[in-house]
Design an enzyme around this catalytic site. Structure first.
Site, mmCIF file in Angstrom:
data_model
loop_
_atom_site.group_PDB
_atom_site.id
_atom_site.type_symbol
_atom_site.label_atom_id
_atom_site.label_comp_id
_atom_site.label_asym_id
_atom_site.label_seq_id
_atom_site.Cartn_x
_atom_site.Cartn_y
_atom_site.Cartn_z
ATOM 1 N N LYS A 13 38.963 26.027 1.902
ATOM 2 C CA LYS A 13 38.667 26.016 0.555
ATOM 3 C C LYS A 13 40.083 24.181 0.069
ATOM 4 O O LYS A 13 40.289 23.188 -0.304
ATOM 5 C CB LYS A 13 39.603 26.611 -0.831
ATOM 6 C CG LYS A 13 37.746 27.905 -0.104
ATOM 7 C CD LYS A 13 38.345 29.147 -0.974
ATOM 8 C CE LYS A 13 38.855 29.678 -0.677
ATOM 9 N NZ LYS A 13 39.204 30.712 0.375
ATOM 10 N N ARG A 85 39.364 35.680 -8.127
ATOM 11 C CA ARG A 85 39.004 36.230 -7.325
ATOM 12 C C ARG A 85 38.071 37.767 -7.499
ATOM 13 O O ARG A 85 38.075 38.111 -6.912
ATOM 14 C CB ARG A 85 40.042 37.175 -6.005
ATOM 15 C CG ARG A 85 39.654 35.870 -5.048
ATOM 16 C CD ARG A 85 41.053 36.327 -4.695
ATOM 17 N NE ARG A 85 41.152 35.665 -3.074
ATOM 18 C CZ ARG A 85 41.800 34.896 -2.629
ATOM 19 N NH1 ARG A 85 42.423 33.562 -3.446
ATOM 20 N NH2 ARG A 85 41.870 33.921 -2.094
ATOM 21 N N ARG A 124 44.692 29.499 12.849
ATOM 22 C CA ARG A 124 45.402 28.861 11.473
ATOM 23 C C ARG A 124 46.782 28.594 11.584
ATOM 24 O O ARG A 124 47.614 30.210 11.717
ATOM 25 C CB ARG A 124 45.243 29.802 9.974
ATOM 26 C CG ARG A 124 45.247 28.769 9.014
ATOM 27 C CD ARG A 124 44.640 29.160 7.621
ATOM 28 N NE ARG A 124 44.632 29.839 7.121
ATOM 29 C CZ ARG A 124 44.196 30.272 6.210
ATOM 30 N NH1 ARG A 124 43.571 29.652 5.457
ATOM 31 N NH2 ARG A 124 44.470 31.729 5.330
ATOM 32 N N ARG A 157 51.141 32.456 8.632
ATOM 33 C CA ARG A 157 50.848 33.489 7.637
ATOM 34 C C ARG A 157 51.501 35.009 8.326
ATOM 35 O O ARG A 157 49.951 34.938 8.527
ATOM 36 C CB ARG A 157 50.068 32.884 7.419
ATOM 37 C CG ARG A 157 50.331 31.397 6.038
ATOM 38 C CD ARG A 157 49.038 31.265 5.051
ATOM 39 N NE ARG A 157 48.100 32.484 4.320
ATOM 40 C CZ ARG A 157 46.946 32.023 3.716
ATOM 41 N NH1 ARG A 157 46.512 31.325 3.892
ATOM 42 N NH2 ARG A 157 46.309 33.287 2.742
ATOM 43 N N ARG A 168 41.632 41.666 4.347
ATOM 44 C CA ARG A 168 41.472 40.389 3.706
ATOM 45 C C ARG A 168 39.837 40.080 3.269
ATOM 46 O O ARG A 168 39.363 39.726 2.626
ATOM 47 C CB ARG A 168 41.607 38.935 3.717
ATOM 48 C CG ARG A 168 43.095 39.300 3.582
ATOM 49 C CD ARG A 168 43.831 38.274 4.233
ATOM 50 N NE ARG A 168 43.772 36.460 3.820
ATOM 51 C CZ ARG A 168 43.973 35.736 4.699
ATOM 52 N NH1 ARG A 168 44.610 36.466 5.816
ATOM 53 N NH2 ARG A 168 44.071 34.637 4.465
#
Ligand code: ADP
Ligand code: ZN
Length: 216
Positions: A13, A85, A124, A157, A168
């Site tokens: 996203k 969300r 990531r 992160r 998550r």
């Protein structure tokens, strides 16, 4: 235009929203980026948010809604990334948009299968300052650990560590999948399969949004 980008963590996203904002001039509103900026600045909200984010849990709705509701009538149009969300957030967004007489033009659901998501998240990294996302395998910064865009440090992160990632995914299924159904009932959801190169996904995304424009 008011576009909502939805999809699980790692769907891309943020990457796509940045590109779309750049090419259309729309305002990119990423609640994740906003929260990380608060964390980096050491604000009260940042301190509170970090305790949820590091575990992969959602930050309480009231804080998120307060952060977004004043921004929804940006004349450039908005591209919502990571919001809403929860159903409560979706209802708050409806209310805020109704006040200014602006509807959501399109919700785009970016789907990617779970194995691919886990792989993406485990590779990531992100710029500490401007939050440009990287993939350490397919899209690494040209100089190790240094952001191509602003020269700051590129880091992993805390919530991309395996335990947080699992949580998550679970939280997404529990709290965010129902938001998709909420929008599906209105019939303004475009589905795109967000695998392949970032360019090919961008192509699909652009098409999904154009459809709305021609529909008025
Ligand atoms: P991703 O989509 O990759 O999970 P984001 O950068 O959008 O990552 O969000 C990171 C974290 O910030 C979330 O896991 C959550 O803790 C918090 N967050 C972001 N947006 C929201 C939101 N709308 N409601 C609650 N928490 C949020
Ligand atoms: Zn940067």
């Amino acid at each position: 235009m008011r576009i909502v980008l939805m999809g699980p963590p790692g769907a891309g996203k943020g990457t796509q929203a940045r590109r779309l904002a750049e090419s259309t001039g729309m305002k990119h509103l990423s609640t994740g980026d906003m929260l990380r900026a608060e964390v980096a600045a050491g604000t009260e909200l940042g301190l509170l948010a970090k305790s949820f984010m590091d575990k992969g849990d959602y930050v309480p709705d009231s804080h998120i809604i307060a952060m977004i509701e004043q921004l929804v009538d940006d004349p450039a149009g908005i591209l919502l990334d990571g919001f809403p969300r929860t159903i409560v957030q979706a209802e708050a967004l409806d209310e805020a948009l109704e006040k200014v007489g602006l509807p959501i033009d399109k919700v785009v659901h970016m789907s990617v299968d779970t194995d691919e998501l886990v792989l993406r998240l485990s590779n990531r990294a992100i710029c500490k300052k401007c939050q440009t996302p990287y993939n350490l395998i397919s899209n690494a910064p040209s100089k190790d650990g240094v952001c191509d865009n602003c020269g700051s440090e590129v880091i992993v992160r805390d919530d991309d560590k395996p335990e947080a990632v699992k949580n998550r995914m679970k939280v997404y299924e529990e709290l965010t999948a129902p938001v998709l159904n909420y929008y599906r009932q209105r019939g303004n959801v475009a589905e795109i399969v967000a695998t392949g190169t970032p360019d090919s996904v961008f192509e699909k995304l652009s098409q999904a949004i154009e459809l709305t424009q021609s529909a008025g």
